[in-house]
Design a protein around this motif. Sequence first.
Motif, PDB file in Angstrom:
ATOM      1  N   MET A 193       0.847  -1.206   0.000  1.00  0.00           N
ATOM      2  CA  MET A 193       0.000   0.000   0.000  1.00  0.00           C
ATOM      3  C   MET A 193       0.879   1.251   0.000  1.00  0.00           C
ATOM      4  SD  MET A 193      -2.621  -1.432   2.920  1.00  0.00           S
ATOM      5  CE  MET A 193      -3.575   0.081   3.128  1.00  0.00           C
ATOM      6  N   TYR A 194       2.193   1.051   0.039  1.00  0.00           N
ATOM      7  CA  TYR A 194       3.200   2.122   0.118  1.00  0.00           C
ATOM      8  C   TYR A 194       3.000   2.953   1.383  1.00  0.00           C
ATOM      9  CZ  TYR A 194       2.969   0.787  -4.809  1.00  0.00           C
ATOM     10  OH  TYR A 194       2.907   0.070  -5.988  1.00  0.00           O
ATOM     11  N   ASP A 195       2.484   2.304   2.413  1.00  0.00           N
ATOM     12  CA  ASP A 195       2.258   2.977   3.700  1.00  0.00           C
ATOM     13  C   ASP A 195       3.303   2.443   4.680  1.00  0.00           C
ATOM     14  OD1 ASP A 195       1.356   3.955   6.156  1.00  0.00           O
ATOM     15  OD2 ASP A 195      -0.744   3.926   5.506  1.00  0.00           O
ATOM     16  N   THR A 233      10.515   6.063  -7.127  1.00  0.00           N
ATOM     17  CA  THR A 233      11.641   5.154  -6.948  1.00  0.00           C
ATOM     18  C   THR A 233      11.366   4.187  -5.802  1.00  0.00           C
ATOM     19  OG1 THR A 233      13.173   6.863  -7.727  1.00  0.00           O
ATOM     20  CG2 THR A 233      14.126   5.008  -6.539  1.00  0.00           C
ATOM     21  N   ALA A 234      10.817   4.700  -4.707  1.00  0.00           N
ATOM     22  CA  ALA A 234      10.474   3.848  -3.566  1.00  0.00           C
ATOM     23  C   ALA A 234       9.418   2.820  -3.964  1.00  0.00           C
ATOM     24  CB  ALA A 234       9.974   4.699  -2.398  1.00  0.00           C
ATOM     25  N   ARG A 235       8.421   3.269  -4.694  1.00  0.00           N
ATOM     26  CA  ARG A 235       7.347   2.353  -5.107  1.00  0.00           C
ATOM     27  C   ARG A 235       7.869   1.294  -6.074  1.00  0.00           C
ATOM     28  NH1 ARG A 235       1.615   5.672  -5.311  1.00  0.00           N
ATOM     29  NH2 ARG A 235       1.742   6.405  -3.145  1.00  0.00           N
ATOM     30  N   TYR A 236       8.824   1.682  -6.918  1.00  0.00           N
ATOM     31  CA  TYR A 236       9.457   0.709  -7.817  1.00  0.00           C
ATOM     32  C   TYR A 236      10.146  -0.380  -7.003  1.00  0.00           C
ATOM     33  CZ  TYR A 236      13.458  -1.161 -10.394  1.00  0.00           C
ATOM     34  OH  TYR A 236      14.407  -1.998 -10.923  1.00  0.00           O
ATOM     35  N   TYR A 241       5.816  -6.901 -11.145  1.00  0.00           N
ATOM     36  CA  TYR A 241       6.743  -6.350 -12.126  1.00  0.00           C
ATOM     37  C   TYR A 241       6.115  -5.323 -13.065  1.00  0.00           C
ATOM     38  CZ  TYR A 241       9.717 -10.069 -10.349  1.00  0.00           C
ATOM     39  OH  TYR A 241      10.446 -10.886  -9.520  1.00  0.00           O
ATOM     40  N   GLU A 242       4.866  -5.494 -13.430  1.00  0.00           N
ATOM     41  CA  GLU A 242       4.236  -4.501 -14.299  1.00  0.00           C
ATOM     42  C   GLU A 242       4.120  -3.154 -13.585  1.00  0.00           C
ATOM     43  OE1 GLU A 242       0.641  -5.544 -16.228  1.00  0.00           O
ATOM     44  OE2 GLU A 242       1.498  -7.267 -17.283  1.00  0.00           O
ATOM     45  N   SER A 243       3.670  -3.198 -12.348  1.00  0.00           N
ATOM     46  CA  SER A 243       3.576  -1.969 -11.558  1.00  0.00           C
ATOM     47  C   SER A 243       4.964  -1.364 -11.351  1.00  0.00           C
ATOM     48  CB  SER A 243       2.916  -2.260 -10.211  1.00  0.00           C
ATOM     49  OG  SER A 243       2.830  -1.096  -9.418  1.00  0.00           O
ATOM     50  N   ALA A 244       5.963  -2.234 -11.146  1.00  0.00           N
ATOM     51  CA  ALA A 244       7.339  -1.761 -10.950  1.00  0.00           C
ATOM     52  C   ALA A 244       7.827  -1.002 -12.179  1.00  0.00           C
ATOM     53  CB  ALA A 244       8.262  -2.945 -10.661  1.00  0.00           C
ATOM     54  N   LEU A 245       7.540  -1.534 -13.376  1.00  0.00           N
ATOM     55  CA  LEU A 245       7.988  -0.858 -14.596  1.00  0.00           C
ATOM     56  C   LEU A 245       7.312   0.503 -14.741  1.00  0.00           C
ATOM     57  CD1 LEU A 245       9.599  -0.800 -17.199  1.00  0.00           C
ATOM     58  CD2 LEU A 245       7.716  -2.028 -18.324  1.00  0.00           C
ATOM     59  N   ARG A 246       6.037   0.574 -14.419  1.00  0.00           N
ATOM     60  CA  ARG A 246       5.321   1.855 -14.501  1.00  0.00           C
ATOM     61  C   ARG A 246       5.980   2.900 -13.601  1.00  0.00           C
ATOM     62  NH1 ARG A 246       0.479   1.529 -17.173  1.00  0.00           N
ATOM     63  NH2 ARG A 246      -0.373  -0.572 -17.506  1.00  0.00           N
ATOM     64  N   HIS A 247       6.326   2.496 -12.385  1.00  0.00           N
ATOM     65  CA  HIS A 247       6.953   3.440 -11.454  1.00  0.00           C
ATOM     66  C   HIS A 247       8.388   3.759 -11.859  1.00  0.00           C
ATOM     67  CE1 HIS A 247       3.683   2.256  -8.449  1.00  0.00           C
ATOM     68  NE2 HIS A 247       3.591   3.553  -8.599  1.00  0.00           N
ATOM     69  N   LEU A 248       9.081   2.788 -12.444  1.00  0.00           N
ATOM     70  CA  LEU A 248      10.447   3.042 -12.911  1.00  0.00           C
ATOM     71  C   LEU A 248      10.444   4.073 -14.033  1.00  0.00           C
ATOM     72  CD1 LEU A 248      13.461   2.343 -12.798  1.00  0.00           C
ATOM     73  CD2 LEU A 248      13.002   0.460 -14.401  1.00  0.00           C
ATOM     74  N   VAL A 249       9.522   3.937 -14.963  1.00  0.00           N
ATOM     75  CA  VAL A 249       9.400   4.907 -16.055  1.00  0.00           C
ATOM     76  C   VAL A 249       9.024   6.281 -15.505  1.00  0.00           C
ATOM     77  CG1 VAL A 249       8.088   5.531 -18.124  1.00  0.00           C
ATOM     78  CG2 VAL A 249       8.839   3.171 -17.794  1.00  0.00           C
ATOM     79  N   ALA A 294       9.662   7.441 -12.588  1.00  0.00           N
ATOM     80  CA  ALA A 294      10.819   7.995 -11.878  1.00  0.00           C
ATOM     81  C   ALA A 294      11.768   8.683 -12.847  1.00  0.00           C
ATOM     82  CB  ALA A 294      11.549   6.892 -11.114  1.00  0.00           C
ATOM     83  N   GLY A 295      11.888   8.129 -14.055  1.00  0.00           N
ATOM     84  CA  GLY A 295      12.783   8.711 -15.052  1.00  0.00           C
ATOM     85  C   GLY A 295      12.281  10.033 -15.603  1.00  0.00           C
TER      86      GLY A 295
END
Length: 293
Positions: free
Chosen positions: A95-97, A129-132, A141-149, A151-152
């Motif tokens: 939940m990123y909490d 970046t934290a959420r990634y 991994y799909e959510s991770a890629l969204r947050h990585l992009v 972050a960029g």
Amino acid sequence: CKREVMLSAEKDGVTASGKIVKEGHFLLPTLSTFAKENPPKLEEALTLIKNSAQGEHSKQSKRKSILLSEHVQSSIQYLAFLADYELIFNTAIGMYDFDLAKAVARHSQMDPKVYLPMLKRWRELPEDTARYEVDVKLKRYESALRHLVAAGQVAEELAIEDHFEKCLKFIKEHGLHKLGLELFKDDKTNRRSIMVSLGEHLLLERKPEEALAIFLAANPRHLDGGKRASRSCGDWRAYFACCAEDGDTVDDGTITAIAESISSKVCNMREQRDNYASAASILLDYGEDVAYA
């Protein structure tokens, strides 16, 4: 259902039978209903605990987090009787909490030397970046890629190229080419790089026809990949077209070898006749050995 009845009664302050109830009266039974779902609805349970704590906030010292209150801690402990602590902790970080995750971990068997520095690091990082990092830990991994992009998109200008390479590496590792193409749809250069990577991935999976389509759909076309894919799937017209577009000259020896390879394939009589015709066509169209054709 029973849960909705209890939540409605708390909201109205009175049950259907006319009994006066305070907010949080049905908290524990409601948590039970969430935990007994299949799969357990732990995010909803934790959200309910956190929201119920708001009503207790005025009773707590302003310098003390409401998530460390006895009310919240006892609720978390109750939930832990119904579900594994680690699963509850992972739900909280999902939940990123990170404050809620810390509250969950306090009474678990988790090592504070491990989880406290980890939570501290995530609090201090830029949000995406934290959420990634959280998503990677939870294998989302799909959510991770969204947050990585994402972050960029706020990265320093000089680091943008390196950041895309990190994105592309992540796409390759987890087979996220389709999502990558969606996320970089407005970036012509990087979109082409993802398409080339997808083509190479399809070649490794022995899907040369699909790889050929991807290489030729890239803008500009990836002719080297197109040549390799067309040879692999036997699409010789596409092969020679790629060679011509790339400025390559195919020597007669190679042309003859290709024709012999086609004509020597083991198949039924009709297919064999078609293969002979294709081989002869290649020799006539691209070679100089008319007599051999």
